[in-house]
Scaffold this motif. Structure first.
Motif, PDB file in Angstrom:
ATOM      1  N   ILE A  37       0.840  -1.202   0.000  1.00 32.65           N
ATOM      2  CA  ILE A  37       0.000   0.000   0.000  1.00 32.65           C
ATOM      3  C   ILE A  37       0.874   1.249   0.000  1.00 32.65           C
ATOM      4  CG2 ILE A  37      -1.668   1.322   1.363  1.00 32.65           C
ATOM      5  CD1 ILE A  37      -2.771  -1.407   2.339  1.00 32.65           C
ATOM      6  N   SER A  38       1.957   1.250   0.756  1.00 34.51           N
ATOM      7  CA  SER A  38       2.842   2.416   0.846  1.00 34.51           C
ATOM      8  C   SER A  38       3.485   2.755  -0.493  1.00 34.51           C
ATOM      9  CB  SER A  38       3.942   2.175   1.883  1.00 34.51           C
ATOM     10  OG  SER A  38       3.399   2.052   3.163  1.00 34.51           O
ATOM     11  N   ARG A  39       3.693   1.769  -1.339  1.00 33.62           N
ATOM     12  CA  ARG A  39       4.279   2.023  -2.659  1.00 33.62           C
ATOM     13  C   ARG A  39       3.271   2.644  -3.621  1.00 33.62           C
ATOM     14  NH1 ARG A  39       5.862  -3.382  -2.481  1.00 33.62           N
ATOM     15  NH2 ARG A  39       7.468  -3.523  -0.925  1.00 33.62           N
ATOM     16  N   SER A  50       7.121   7.676  -3.392  1.00 33.05           N
ATOM     17  CA  SER A  50       6.065   7.040  -2.608  1.00 33.05           C
ATOM     18  C   SER A  50       6.370   7.287  -1.136  1.00 33.05           C
ATOM     19  CB  SER A  50       6.022   5.543  -2.895  1.00 33.05           C
ATOM     20  OG  SER A  50       7.169   4.909  -2.358  1.00 33.05           O
ATOM     21  N   ILE A  51       5.364   7.071  -0.301  1.00 33.19           N
ATOM     22  CA  ILE A  51       5.613   7.265   1.134  1.00 33.19           C
ATOM     23  C   ILE A  51       6.548   6.189   1.661  1.00 33.19           C
ATOM     24  CG2 ILE A  51       3.476   8.514   1.547  1.00 33.19           C
ATOM     25  CD1 ILE A  51       2.346   5.920   2.773  1.00 33.19           C
ATOM     26  N   ASP A  52       6.690   5.089   0.909  1.00 30.17           N
ATOM     27  CA  ASP A  52       7.623   4.033   1.293  1.00 30.17           C
ATOM     28  C   ASP A  52       9.071   4.501   1.144  1.00 30.17           C
ATOM     29  OD1 ASP A  52       7.788   1.338   2.245  1.00 30.17           O
ATOM     30  OD2 ASP A  52       8.525   0.740   0.270  1.00 30.17           O
ATOM     31  N   ASP A  53       9.313   5.418   0.195  1.00 30.84           N
ATOM     32  CA  ASP A  53      10.669   5.894  -0.091  1.00 30.84           C
ATOM     33  C   ASP A  53      10.983   7.241   0.545  1.00 30.84           C
ATOM     34  OD1 ASP A  53      11.084   3.670  -1.716  1.00 30.84           O
ATOM     35  OD2 ASP A  53      10.308   4.699  -3.483  1.00 30.84           O
ATOM     36  N   SER A  54       9.965   7.978   0.945  1.00 32.50           N
ATOM     37  CA  SER A  54      10.155   9.346   1.417  1.00 32.50           C
ATOM     38  C   SER A  54      10.535   9.403   2.896  1.00 32.50           C
ATOM     39  CB  SER A  54       8.865  10.136   1.202  1.00 32.50           C
ATOM     40  OG  SER A  54       8.973  11.419   1.782  1.00 32.50           O
ATOM     41  N   ASN A  55      11.396  10.356   3.212  1.00 31.48           N
ATOM     42  CA  ASN A  55      11.799  10.588   4.593  1.00 31.48           C
ATOM     43  C   ASN A  55      11.024  11.722   5.250  1.00 31.48           C
ATOM     44  OD1 ASN A  55      13.806   8.614   4.974  1.00 31.48           O
ATOM     45  ND2 ASN A  55      15.224   9.817   3.737  1.00 31.48           N
ATOM     46  N   ALA A  56      10.057  12.285   4.540  1.00 32.40           N
ATOM     47  CA  ALA A  56       9.279  13.398   5.092  1.00 32.40           C
ATOM     48  C   ALA A  56       8.451  12.917   6.282  1.00 32.40           C
ATOM     49  CB  ALA A  56       8.368  13.977   4.009  1.00 32.40           C
ATOM     50  N   GLN A  57       8.219  13.828   7.216  1.00 35.49           N
ATOM     51  CA  GLN A  57       7.464  13.478   8.424  1.00 35.49           C
ATOM     52  C   GLN A  57       6.043  13.029   8.086  1.00 35.49           C
ATOM     53  OE1 GLN A  57       8.591  13.198  11.574  1.00 35.49           O
ATOM     54  NE2 GLN A  57       6.567  12.413  12.096  1.00 35.49           N
ATOM     55  N   ILE A  58       5.424  13.676   7.107  1.00 41.70           N
ATOM     56  CA  ILE A  58       4.056  13.291   6.750  1.00 41.70           C
ATOM     57  C   ILE A  58       4.020  11.875   6.172  1.00 41.70           C
ATOM     58  CG2 ILE A  58       4.064  14.271   4.422  1.00 41.70           C
ATOM     59  CD1 ILE A  58       1.126  15.193   5.094  1.00 41.70           C
ATOM     60  N   SER A  59       5.081  11.485   5.472  1.00 38.83           N
ATOM     61  CA  SER A  59       5.144  10.121   4.941  1.00 38.83           C
ATOM     62  C   SER A  59       5.244   9.117   6.083  1.00 38.83           C
ATOM     63  CB  SER A  59       6.338   9.969   4.005  1.00 38.83           C
ATOM     64  OG  SER A  59       6.142  10.732   2.842  1.00 38.83           O
ATOM     65  N   ARG A  60       6.027   9.457   7.088  1.00 39.04           N
ATOM     66  CA  ARG A  60       6.126   8.575   8.251  1.00 39.04           C
ATOM     67  C   ARG A  60       4.764   8.444   8.931  1.00 39.04           C
ATOM     68  NH1 ARG A  60       9.196   6.321  12.299  1.00 39.04           N
ATOM     69  NH2 ARG A  60       8.510   6.731  14.431  1.00 39.04           N
ATOM     70  N   ASP A  61       4.069   9.577   9.085  1.00 43.19           N
ATOM     71  CA  ASP A  61       2.743   9.549   9.698  1.00 43.19           C
ATOM     72  C   ASP A  61       1.782   8.684   8.879  1.00 43.19           C
ATOM     73  OD1 ASP A  61       3.763  11.243  11.611  1.00 43.19           O
ATOM     74  OD2 ASP A  61       2.858  13.065  10.747  1.00 43.19           O
TER      75      ASP A  61
END
Length: 148
Positions: A37-39, A50-61
Motif C-alpha cells: 500500500i505504501s508504494r 512514494s511514502i515508502d521511499d520518502s523521509n518526510a514526516q508526513i510520509s512517516r505519519d
C-alpha cells in the motif's frame, strides 16, 4: 583500488528505504500488505516519491496510519480509501478511472489517434499530388537553353 571504489559507489547508489525499524509490524503478512500500500501512495510533500521511499514526516505519519488501519482489520482497499478521503486522489500514483480522471486516462490514446490520422492524411495528400515532372516540350526547351 578502483574496483573497491566502484563497488562502494554501487552500494551507496542503491535506494534507501525510509521505513524505520520501529514502524515495521511483527506480522510479516501485514507488513507486506503495508509495504504494498505504501508504494501506491504518493508523498504529499515530495510528490515524486512514494511514502515508502520518502523521509518526510508526513510520509512517516501516513505509514503509521496505514499500519494502524491494517492491525485494526481494514482491507487494503479500505486503507487506501481512508487515505484518499483524507488527502484526496492526488496521493494515488495510479488515479482511479472515474469522474474527471477519465479525461486523463483517455487524453493520451486520443492524442495518439489524432496524430496517426494527421500522418495518414498527410501521406495520402502527398501520394495524390501531381508529380513535378517537366512536359516533353519543356524538356526540349531546357536542353536548347543548356546548349547555349
Amino acid at each position: 583500488m578502483r574496483a573497491l571504489a566502484l563497488c562502494l559507489s554501487l552500494i551507496l547508489a542503491t535506494p534507501a528505504l525510509a521505513v524505520q525499524p520501529d514502524e515495521m509490524l511483527a506480522d510479516p503478512g501485514l507488513e507486506a500488505r503495508a509495504r504494498m500500500i505504501s508504494r501506491e501512495i504518493r508523498c504529499p510533500v515530495c510528490q515524486g516519491e512514494s511514502i515508502d521511499d520518502s523521509n518526510a514526516q508526513i510520509s512517516r505519519d501516513l505509514r503509521l496510519i496505514i499500519r494502524e488501519r491494517l492491525v485494526a482489520g481494514d482491507t487494503n482497499q479500505e486503507v487506501i480509501d481512508f487515505v484518499v478521503d483524507r488527502y484526496g486522489e492526488f496521493v494515488l500514483f495510479n488515479p482511479r478511472a472515474t469522474g474527471w480522471n477519465w479525461v486523463l486516462w483517455l487524453a493520451g490514446p486520443a492524442m495518439l489517434v489524432v496524430a496517426g490520422g494527421g500522418v495518414f492524411l498527410a501521406l495520402r495528400r502527398r501520394s495524390a499530388a501531381p508529380e513535378d515532372r517537366l512536359s516533353a516540350e519543356d524538356e526540349a526547351r531546357l536542353r536548347e537553353l543548356l546548349k547555349d
